[in-house]
Design a protein around this motif. Structure first.
Motif, PDB file in Angstrom:
ATOM      1  N   ASN B   4       0.829  -1.203   0.000  1.00 17.19           N
ATOM      2  CA  ASN B   4       0.000   0.000   0.000  1.00 17.19           C
ATOM      3  C   ASN B   4       0.870   1.263   0.000  1.00 17.19           C
ATOM      4  OD1 ASN B   4       0.977  -0.163   2.549  1.00 17.19           O
ATOM      5  ND2 ASN B   4      -0.992  -0.017   3.601  1.00 17.19           N
ATOM      6  N   SER B   6       3.183   4.364  -1.668  1.00 19.21           N
ATOM      7  CA  SER B   6       2.861   5.369  -2.692  1.00 19.21           C
ATOM      8  C   SER B   6       3.096   4.848  -4.105  1.00 19.21           C
ATOM      9  CB  SER B   6       3.713   6.613  -2.442  1.00 19.21           C
ATOM     10  OG  SER B   6       3.462   7.588  -3.414  1.00 19.21           O
ATOM     11  N   LEU B   9       0.426   2.180  -5.401  1.00 21.99           N
ATOM     12  CA  LEU B   9      -0.978   2.586  -5.571  1.00 21.99           C
ATOM     13  C   LEU B   9      -1.195   3.109  -6.985  1.00 21.99           C
ATOM     14  CD1 LEU B   9      -1.450   4.537  -2.216  1.00 21.99           C
ATOM     15  CD2 LEU B   9      -2.342   2.260  -2.757  1.00 21.99           C
ATOM     16  N   ALA B  10      -2.402   2.927  -7.508  1.00 25.31           N
ATOM     17  CA  ALA B  10      -2.716   3.441  -8.838  1.00 25.31           C
ATOM     18  C   ALA B  10      -2.576   4.961  -8.834  1.00 25.31           C
ATOM     19  CB  ALA B  10      -4.122   3.040  -9.238  1.00 25.31           C
ATOM     20  N   ALA B  11      -2.172   5.523  -9.993  1.00 22.47           N
ATOM     21  CA  ALA B  11      -1.954   6.964 -10.100  1.00 22.47           C
ATOM     22  C   ALA B  11      -3.181   7.735  -9.630  1.00 22.47           C
ATOM     23  CB  ALA B  11      -1.617   7.335 -11.540  1.00 22.47           C
ATOM     24  N   GLY B  12      -2.957   8.713  -8.753  1.00 24.47           N
ATOM     25  CA  GLY B  12      -4.056   9.547  -8.271  1.00 24.47           C
ATOM     26  C   GLY B  12      -5.051   8.794  -7.404  1.00 24.47           C
ATOM     27  N   GLY B  13      -4.653   7.590  -6.958  1.00 25.01           N
ATOM     28  CA  GLY B  13      -5.561   6.796  -6.130  1.00 25.01           C
ATOM     29  C   GLY B  13      -6.761   6.286  -6.895  1.00 25.01           C
ATOM     30  N   MET B  14      -6.656   6.250  -8.233  1.00 26.98           N
ATOM     31  CA  MET B  14      -7.806   5.797  -9.019  1.00 26.98           C
ATOM     32  C   MET B  14      -8.130   4.347  -8.669  1.00 26.98           C
ATOM     33  SD  MET B  14      -6.467   5.146 -12.901  1.00 26.98           S
ATOM     34  CE  MET B  14      -5.912   6.773 -13.301  1.00 26.98           C
ATOM     35  N   ILE B  15      -9.411   4.025  -8.729  1.00 26.85           N
ATOM     36  CA  ILE B  15      -9.855   2.669  -8.408  1.00 26.85           C
ATOM     37  C   ILE B  15     -10.009   1.919  -9.726  1.00 26.85           C
ATOM     38  CG2 ILE B  15     -11.720   1.309  -7.405  1.00 26.85           C
ATOM     39  CD1 ILE B  15     -12.180   3.748  -5.515  1.00 26.85           C
ATOM     40  N   THR B  16      -9.307   0.789  -9.830  1.00 28.87           N
ATOM     41  CA  THR B  16      -9.216   0.094 -11.111  1.00 28.87           C
ATOM     42  C   THR B  16     -10.022  -1.199 -11.124  1.00 28.87           C
ATOM     43  OG1 THR B  16      -7.203  -0.953 -10.331  1.00 28.87           O
ATOM     44  CG2 THR B  16      -6.933   1.063 -11.609  1.00 28.87           C
ATOM     45  N   GLU B  17     -10.900  -1.336 -10.123  1.00 33.78           N
ATOM     46  CA  GLU B  17     -11.653  -2.579 -10.010  1.00 33.78           C
ATOM     47  C   GLU B  17     -13.107  -2.220  -9.719  1.00 33.78           C
ATOM     48  OE1 GLU B  17     -10.152  -4.735  -6.684  1.00 33.78           O
ATOM     49  OE2 GLU B  17     -11.788  -6.194  -6.732  1.00 33.78           O
ATOM     50  N   TYR B  24     -14.344  -2.087   1.371  1.00 32.38           N
ATOM     51  CA  TYR B  24     -14.079  -0.939   2.243  1.00 32.38           C
ATOM     52  C   TYR B  24     -14.834  -1.140   3.553  1.00 32.38           C
ATOM     53  CZ  TYR B  24     -13.295   4.011   3.370  1.00 32.38           C
ATOM     54  OH  TYR B  24     -12.908   5.191   3.965  1.00 32.38           O
ATOM     55  N   GLU B  28     -14.952   0.407  10.776  1.00 33.72           N
ATOM     56  CA  GLU B  28     -13.851   0.922  11.596  1.00 33.72           C
ATOM     57  C   GLU B  28     -14.149   2.304  12.173  1.00 33.72           C
ATOM     58  OE1 GLU B  28     -10.560   0.834   8.940  1.00 33.72           O
ATOM     59  OE2 GLU B  28     -10.457  -1.355   8.905  1.00 33.72           O
ATOM     60  N   TRP B  29     -15.135   2.975  11.613  1.00 29.08           N
ATOM     61  CA  TRP B  29     -15.452   4.322  12.092  1.00 29.08           C
ATOM     62  C   TRP B  29     -16.181   4.285  13.457  1.00 29.08           C
ATOM     63  CZ3 TRP B  29     -18.171   6.777   7.142  1.00 29.08           C
ATOM     64  CH2 TRP B  29     -17.319   6.637   6.039  1.00 29.08           C
TER      65      TRP B  29
END
Lengths: 387, 94
Positions: B4, B6, B9-17, B24, B28-29
């Motif tokens: 996990n 830097s 991780l996918a560029a810009g935190g993009m989600i690829t799936e 998610y 946890e909150w």
């Protein structure tokens, strides 16, 4: 090479875009950038390009449209200045973090207030920390050349960051200068076709752009921009080398003039760099050991390149066409940082000048050289201001 | 390099799936957790109707517990339970 012609800087940028033919241009006109998007909208209306041209209702919207278009897989260009750039501020950070390689011309104009339409770099300096690459040109030719190189640097897969191609408002944007346009085919071959990265419109590879990142991930995603910035340094160097092969015009991240045996240097960015070289020639004729350094690439800041110029010099004056009230101005801070690990670093002074379009005269720059040669001057000086 | 980190991780935190939000774990909150006393519970499923996070587990038309991976501890279930079978307990306290 085509025949030399006389155009202003804004038109040169519009002509560069016309040759590149981006998929989308979304913009809101603002002086002194207006000529760019006005001319470009003519090209669109006349069918000379097949760009989707979007008239936005504000700069915030213009850049938002650019971000969406870029994420969708388009090559994108826009232009702004001054308050327009300030109004984009939120989207500057978003576009950099979303890694959308938008090319934006910034016709450097001061920020209000007092309201004023003339040149200084305070608008671009507001985007200094946003993660945008920033490249500055000295004249019309460089405004054009930087634009061609900007697409290559920003879109490189190791970089993928948006870039501002900065040109001094009115001084470059509106002044007619001798200019050489590259042939269309050469430009197309140099810039190449656009390669999108996981475009939103590709339904076979579903992608979410710009998701929320909580404290566990935000920092790492911001750090990606640091990595991309560092990569951009070598990419820019390589693109400039290729450009030199194509045109014979040799550029570098930081460029020196008569620096080898100089004891005193003056650092500047934008149109003033030419004035500095003129003054260096005058003082050299009097036997003074002075040189000039021009910063072309401001973000990422080529600290190692700058350090090579600073090494062994006695004193350096850094000219900033922007101020940071209460401390040194941005270019000065970066030059200081470049010297921070240097043994026997030169004395480095800051000279703020030319705010709100105030002319900078050769005589003033000679005085600055004399001041640093005499070991005088404050750390931060406000050149020509009436106290 | 950490998986996990830097650079991974996918560029810009993009989600690829697609559909990755299932992974998610928003539970946890939570700062308070609901607990059910099945002696009191009548399986009326009022909690299931009210839960804004679809975190009441129902099997064979009976309330059998909470999906703590997504329950945020809002306490609506405890508030609405007509027989007071659900109580909120502070997280991290036995």
């Amino acid at each position: 090479m085509s025949e030399p012609m006389a155009v202003n800087g804004d038109m040169a940028i519009a002509m560069a875009w016309k040759q590149i033919n981006p998929d989308v241009v979304a913009a809101y006109p603002i002086t002194p950038q207006t000529i760019i998007v006005e001319a470009y909208s003519d090209f669109v209306a006349d069918g000379l390009v097949d760009t989707e041209y979007v008239c936005a209702e504000s700069e915030h919207s213009a850049l938002s449209i650019c971000v969406g278009s870029s994420a969708a897989g388009a090559r994108v260009a826009t232009a702004t200045a001054s308050a327009g750039l300030a109004f984009m501020w939120e989207m500057l950070y978003v576009s950099a973090s979303m890694r959308t390689p938008i090319v934006m011309a910034v016709a450097n104009r001061t920020l209000s207030g007092p309201i004023n339409i003339h040149c200084d770099h305070s608008d671009a300096m507001g985007g200094r920390d946003s993660g945008w690459l920033q490249i500055f040109g000295e004249n019309v030719q460089e405004a054009y050349d930087n634009t061609l190189m900007a697409f290559r640097i920003a879109e490189n897969m190791k970089v993928r960051l948006p870039i501002m191609t900065c040109l001094d408002g009115f001084i470059i944007t509106h002044a007619l200068e001798r200019f050489e346009l590259l042939e269309d085919e050469k430009v197309k071959a140099f810039v190449g076709p656009y390669q999108p990265l996981r475009p939103l419109l590709d339904v076979k590879t579903p992608t979410t752009y710009g998701p929320i990142a909580m404290p566990e991930y935000y920092y790492e995603i911001k750090y990606q921009i640091v990595t991309a910035m560092m990569n951009a340094m070598d990419v820019a160097r390589q693109v400039m080398a290729e450009f030199a092969e194509l045109t014979g015009r040799k550029y570098d991240l930081v460029e020196g003039y008569r620096t080898e045996d100089a004891e005193y240097l003056m650092v500047a960015m934008g149109s003033t760099a030419g004035t500095v070289r003129f003054v260096v020639d005058q003082l050299r004729a009097q036997g003074k050991k002075v040189g000039a350094v021009k910063v072309r690439l401001f973000r990422p800041f080529p600290a190692d390149d700058m350090a090579k110029f600073l090494k062994g010099k006695k004193a350096v004056a850094v000219l900033d066409r922007a101020m940071s009230p209460g401390t040194g101005a941005p270019l000065y801070m970066d030059v200081l940082e470049s010297a921070s690990r240097m043994k026997d670093a030169p004395t480095i002074s800051n000279y703020v000048y030319g705010l709100g379009g105030r002319d900078i005269m050769p005589g003033q720059l000679s005085t600055v050289f004399e001041e640093i040669m005499a070991g005088k001057g404050e750390r931060v000086n406000y050149l020509g201001v009436r106290l | 390099m950490a998986d996990n980190g830097s650079g991974s991780l996918a560029a810009g935190g993009m989600i690829t799936e697609a559909g990755s939000s299932k992974k998610y774990k928003t539970g946890e909150w939570r700062s308070e957790r609901p607990e059910v006393d099945k002696e009191k519970c009548t399986n009326c499923l009022t909690c299931w109707i009210y839960c804004p996070d679809n975190s009441i587990i129902v099997e064979n038309e009976k309330m059998v517990g909470f999906k703590y991976t997504h329950c945020k501890g809002c306490g609506i279930c405890a508030n609405q339970c007509p027989v007071k079978a659900i109580t909120m307990k502070e997280e991290g306290v036995e």
